[in-house]
Design a protein around this motif. Structure first.
Motif, PDB file in Angstrom:
ATOM      1  N   GLN A  22       0.831  -1.201   0.000  1.00 48.71           N
ATOM      2  CA  GLN A  22       0.000   0.000   0.000  1.00 48.71           C
ATOM      3  C   GLN A  22       0.870   1.258   0.000  1.00 48.71           C
ATOM      4  OE1 GLN A  22      -2.737   0.291   3.255  1.00 48.71           O
ATOM      5  NE2 GLN A  22      -3.817   2.023   2.374  1.00 48.71           N
ATOM      6  N   SER A  23       1.936   1.246   0.801  1.00 43.45           N
ATOM      7  CA  SER A  23       2.842   2.399   0.844  1.00 43.45           C
ATOM      8  C   SER A  23       3.525   2.614  -0.507  1.00 43.45           C
ATOM      9  CB  SER A  23       3.900   2.199   1.922  1.00 43.45           C
ATOM     10  OG  SER A  23       3.320   2.203   3.198  1.00 43.45           O
ATOM     11  N   GLY A  27       3.163   5.874  -2.866  1.00 38.42           N
ATOM     12  CA  GLY A  27       4.351   6.583  -3.358  1.00 38.42           C
ATOM     13  C   GLY A  27       4.359   6.705  -4.876  1.00 38.42           C
ATOM     14  N   ALA A  28       4.008   5.620  -5.563  1.00 31.78           N
ATOM     15  CA  ALA A  28       3.955   5.659  -7.026  1.00 31.78           C
ATOM     16  C   ALA A  28       2.877   6.624  -7.504  1.00 31.78           C
ATOM     17  CB  ALA A  28       3.709   4.257  -7.578  1.00 31.78           C
ATOM     18  N   SER A  29       1.751   6.639  -6.820  1.00 26.36           N
ATOM     19  CA  SER A  29       0.676   7.561  -7.178  1.00 26.36           C
ATOM     20  C   SER A  29       1.105   9.013  -7.011  1.00 26.36           C
ATOM     21  CB  SER A  29      -0.569   7.296  -6.318  1.00 26.36           C
ATOM     22  OG  SER A  29      -1.033   5.989  -6.506  1.00 26.36           O
ATOM     23  N   ILE A  36       1.491  11.978  -9.876  1.00 26.84           N
ATOM     24  CA  ILE A  36       0.845  13.295  -9.729  1.00 26.84           C
ATOM     25  C   ILE A  36       1.887  14.401  -9.855  1.00 26.84           C
ATOM     26  CG2 ILE A  36      -0.325  14.823  -8.090  1.00 26.84           C
ATOM     27  CD1 ILE A  36      -1.726  12.241  -7.028  1.00 26.84           C
ATOM     28  N   ALA A  37       3.019  14.255  -9.154  1.00 25.99           N
ATOM     29  CA  ALA A  37       4.069  15.280  -9.187  1.00 25.99           C
ATOM     30  C   ALA A  37       4.642  15.435 -10.597  1.00 25.99           C
ATOM     31  CB  ALA A  37       5.176  14.925  -8.197  1.00 25.99           C
TER      32      ALA A  37
END
Length: 65
Positions: A6-7, A11-13, A17-18
């Motif tokens: 989940q972490s 982080g990938a999400s 976004i960035a």
């Protein structure tokens, strides 16, 4: 194990976004940056990648401690 996955997905999400902010807000600037990156030598790109990974690790260390 579930918490780690989940972490990693969070982080990938956040990374996606960035990375999407600049092309969305200023596509011309993003295109100019990509053109300069393509023209850069492999050594410069490797150094940039190494610095980026190091800063990410340092940031992760401070967040997790």
């Amino acid at each position: 194990m579930q918490e780690l996955l989940q972490s990693l997905l969070v982080g990938a999400s956040l990374l996606l976004i960035a990375e999407g902010i600049l092309p969305f807000l200023a596509p011309k600037i993003w295109r100019d940056i990509m053109t300069k990156a393509i023209a850069s030598s492999d050594l410069n790109l490797r150094i940039l990648g190494a610095v980026s990974m190091f800063l990410g690790l340092v940031l992760l260390y401070f967040i997790r401690s």
